[in-house]
Design an enzyme around this catalytic site. Structure first.
Site, PDB file in Angstrom:
ATOM      1  N   CYS A  59       0.958  -1.214   0.193  1.00 43.93           N
ATOM      2  CA  CYS A  59       0.100  -0.150   0.088  1.00 43.93           C
ATOM      3  C   CYS A  59       1.006   1.475   0.251  1.00 43.93           C
ATOM      4  O   CYS A  59       1.359   1.390  -0.913  1.00 43.93           O
ATOM      5  CB  CYS A  59      -0.884   0.018   1.243  1.00 43.93           C
ATOM      6  SG  CYS A  59      -2.324   0.966   0.844  1.00 43.93           S
ATOM      7  N   GLU A  74      -1.306  -9.304   3.271  1.00 39.72           N
ATOM      8  CA  GLU A  74      -1.224 -10.049   4.688  1.00 39.72           C
ATOM      9  C   GLU A  74      -2.466 -10.585   5.270  1.00 39.72           C
ATOM     10  O   GLU A  74      -2.320 -11.489   6.057  1.00 39.72           O
ATOM     11  CB  GLU A  74      -0.411  -9.006   5.619  1.00 39.72           C
ATOM     12  CG  GLU A  74      -1.411  -7.987   6.148  1.00 39.72           C
ATOM     13  CD  GLU A  74      -1.128  -6.537   5.150  1.00 39.72           C
ATOM     14  OE1 GLU A  74      -0.862  -6.643   3.915  1.00 39.72           O
ATOM     15  OE2 GLU A  74      -1.339  -5.517   5.670  1.00 39.72           O
ATOM     16  N   HIS A  96      -3.461  -5.327   0.456  1.00 37.20           N
ATOM     17  CA  HIS A  96      -2.671  -5.587   1.777  1.00 37.20           C
ATOM     18  C   HIS A  96      -2.858  -7.285   1.695  1.00 37.20           C
ATOM     19  O   HIS A  96      -3.841  -7.916   2.197  1.00 37.20           O
ATOM     20  CB  HIS A  96      -3.606  -5.421   3.105  1.00 37.20           C
ATOM     21  CG  HIS A  96      -3.468  -3.897   3.270  1.00 37.20           C
ATOM     22  ND1 HIS A  96      -2.342  -3.098   3.979  1.00 37.20           N
ATOM     23  CD2 HIS A  96      -3.807  -2.742   2.734  1.00 37.20           C
ATOM     24  CE1 HIS A  96      -2.448  -2.060   3.856  1.00 37.20           C
ATOM     25  NE2 HIS A  96      -3.372  -1.660   3.174  1.00 37.20           N
TER      26      HIS A  96
HETATM   27  N1  GLN Z   1      -2.042   6.498   2.987  1.00 35.33           N
HETATM   28  C1  GLN Z   1      -2.086   5.779   1.924  1.00 35.33           C
HETATM   29  C2  GLN Z   1      -3.577   5.890   1.292  1.00 35.33           C
HETATM   30  O1  GLN Z   1      -4.530   6.381   1.876  1.00 35.33           O
HETATM   31  C3  GLN Z   1      -1.800   4.205   1.877  1.00 35.33           C
HETATM   32  C4  GLN Z   1      -2.840   3.599   3.044  1.00 35.33           C
HETATM   33  C5  GLN Z   1      -2.418   2.269   3.495  1.00 35.33           C
HETATM   34  O2  GLN Z   1      -0.884   2.199   3.405  1.00 35.33           O
HETATM   35  N2  GLN Z   1      -2.939   1.546   3.998  1.00 35.33           N
HETATM   36  O3  GLN Z   1      -3.499   5.409  -0.010  1.00 35.33           O
END
Ligand code: GLN
Length: 598
Positions: A398, A527, A525
């Site tokens: 992300c 994970e 994600h």
């Molecule tokens: N802050 C970034 C976004 O909102 C990444 C979010 C995250 O890593 N979950 O896109």
């Protein structure tokens, strides 16, 4: 439907979540279908707006629910898929009751905690308990409900009252209360003390709940006379007193339950003896033992913001552990506070700066997890640059993907001020931008959340192969920003490949450097869907690359994360010093050489 309620006494942090998950697992191993509910007695509607540093990670479900990390434990242990409603909070219950009041559903009555809130809690439990979570039709046989916090907390009172009424309503043979408590040892006398447990059971009884089973946490095995004393003073049969003493890794907990016949006690209370079989925990046993025997290390530098609390990245740590065990490597985490890599730290605290770079340079792999806000972002960019230039395996999740794109734009394309509008709203070169459908005024549940589909763009990328050469994959998301589609052509022409995109083709989901040994960034994600024995494909790729096994994995393909063991170095079992000093459950993961809870 049979219900098991898990409560906690004496202190928080007893490992109630792992205990509840292990209870679910052992019942599943007995052939029963199990679902889980977590009650969090706080006023937040969900965990989405809570700081990971205070509360641990925000776990994301398929349906986009942002929930307590214990739901991750349940999903991992039982390999189930829960819904947002499986996490009840005070906020959700009050909101539902107040909405009804505004609609006029209670017209004429005074709306009160008892009966309106307590009824709403019971209705919620009964409604959610029947939602299938294991991919089969129809409701589960048993619903395990974990009540967060400790008995006696003011916040949990309406839930205690509701659960007392509920146990009475569903009847004795359908409800089993397991109280998780602590039996400490006082240093001076070295004696196992039962008084705290006695007090907390008394507290429970005074609130109208009677424990059927006690699960006592202790550093070492309980003496028989201590169990007898607990039985006498807490009015719980000795065979229903289970001792969860410290073990070398959390996968031993279900085995402890089985060895002490906890399943028999539960089945007895729930009148289920006739329908359940002896628990089959063969695979679980060999995995728990394997985890203890691993000794060849794989060092992963975790470059994040909340490196002081490992629970902040719990699912990432678990996914790394699953992958490391599959590659027969002992996972060693080196926590690198992202900010310490930055130049400013060199002047302010040179020791921290030196130490951070030493850890980064000593790692076999670099992982930059998700994150929000600009603290540490420049440090993360430096970590991505280091991994890219030095051909160190890198996984960016992300934010970890977004900063890898920014780094590439700065260093390779020469846009020195490339940035994300999250950190520099007026940047001239916005390589990461706010999503059109997002909201900047409301923070709760307004991100792109939950399971979304990623289509692989090429078949010969590492990610496509690691996912088993499927056409697409569904993974969970939680973000507001995304790679600016207008910059993609420039990035690709310089060698950064967007190997996974959404169905529109405008949203970048996976980015890779094909010439690098392993440089992968993902907008999602992965994970959250990693399971013991079924490691997430991209984590497996990272650990395999870090331990010289990637080629073999890619040749064979790893559908469902099944590992090709043939390419591994010979496995030399060796029981090493994995004993914990802090009395926690988990030694499989190491933090700069010291045991941590994860
Ligand atoms: N802050 C970034 C976004 O909102 C990444 C979010 C995250 O890593 N979950 O896109």
């Amino acid at each position: 439907m049979k219900y098991i309620l898990v409560t906690g006494g004496v202190v928080s942090g007893l490992g109630k979540g792992v205990t509840a998950s292990s209870i679910g697992l052992i019942l599943k191993a007995c052939g029963l279908r199990v679902t889980h509910i977590k009650i969090d007695p706080y006023l937040n509607t969900d965990a989405g707006t809570m700081s990971p540093f205070e509360h641990g990670e925000v776990y994301v479900l398929d349906d986009g629910g942002e929930v307590d990390l214990d739901l991750g434990n349940y999903e991992r242990f039982l390999d189930i898929k829960l819904t947002r409603d499986n996490n009840i909070t005070t906020g959700k219950i009050y909101q539902a009751v107040i909405d009804k009041e505004r609609r006029g559903d209670y017209l004429g009555t005074t709306v009160q905690v008892v009966p309106h809130i307590t009824d709403a809690i019971q209705e919620w439990i009964e409604r959610v308990a029947v939602i299938p979570v294991d991919g089969k039709d129809g409701p589960a046989d048993v619903c395990v409900i974990e009540l967060g916090g400790t008995i006696g907390d003011i916040e949990s009172m309406p839930f205690i009252e509701a659960l007392g009424q509920f146990s009475y309503r569903v009847g004795a043979g359908n409800f089993c209360l397991i109280h998780v408590s602590l039996v400490p040892v006082l240093n001076v006398v070295g004696e196992q003390k039962t008084k705290p447990t006695q007090h907390s059971v008394r507290g429970l009884r005074s609130l109208g709940l009677t424990p059927n089973i006690l699960a006592c946490r202790s550093a070492t095995e309980l003496d028989e006379n201590v169990k007898d004393k607990l039985s006498r003073f807490c009015h719980v049969p000795a065979e229903n007193i289970i001792n969860l003493y410290d073990v070398s890794n959390i996968w031993h907990i279900p085995l402890l339950l089985r060895d002490q016949k906890a399943h028999k006690a539960m089945l007895r209370v729930l009148n289920l003896k006739g329908v359940a079989q002896e628990p089959d925990l063969k695979i679980w046993t060999s995995r728990a033992k394997l985890c203890d025997m691993l000794h060849e290390p794989v060092r992963v530098a975790m470059v994040g913001k909340y490196t002081g609390l490992s629970d902040s990245y719990l699912s990432v740590l678990k996914a790394l552990l699953h992958a490391s065990v599959a590659c027969h490597r002992k996972l060693c985490i080196d926590w690198v506070p992202a900010g310490d890599l930055e130049e400013a730290t060199e002047k302010e605290s040179p020791d921290n700066y030196r130490n951070a770079w030493k850890l980064l340079k000593g790692a076999d792999a670099v992982l930059v997890p998700g994150g929000f806000g600009d603290r540490g972002v420049e440090g993360k960019i430096l970590a991505a640059k280091y991994a890219r230039e030095n051909k160190i395996p890198y996984l960016g999740i992300c934010l970890g993907m977004q900063i890898a794109v920014i780094e590439f734009a700065r260093s390779v394309l020469g846009f020195k001020d490339a940035n994300s509008t999250e950190f520099e709203p007026d940047t001239e070169n916005p390589f990461v931008i706010f999503m059109p459908e997002g909201s900047k005024t409301h923070m709760g549940a307004t991100m792109r959340l939950g399971s979304r589909r990623t289509y692989f763009q090429v078949t010969d990328s590492k990610s496509a192969k690691l996912y088993g050469s499927k056409k697409f994959v569904d993974e969970r998301h939680r973000h507001r920003y995304e790679v600016n589609p207008e910059m993609v052509e420039q990035l690709e022409s310089a060698g950064l490949c967007f190997t996974g995109k959404d169905d529109t083709g405008h949203r970048m989901e996976i980015v890779e450097l094909l010439e690098h040994p392993y440089f992968v960034g993902v907008q999602f994600h992965p994970e959250f869907k990693s399971r013991p024995g079924k490691p997430s494909a991209l984590f497996l790729g990272l650990i395999a690359a870090a331990s010289g096994q990637l080629e073999a994995h890619l040749k064979k393909g790893v559908p469902n994360g099944v590992v090709n063991n043939s390419a591994k170095k010979p496995f030399r079992p060796h029981v090493n010093g994995t004993k914990l000093t802090n009395g926690s459950f988990e030694p499989g993961i190491y933090r700069n050489g010291k045991g941590i809870r994860a």
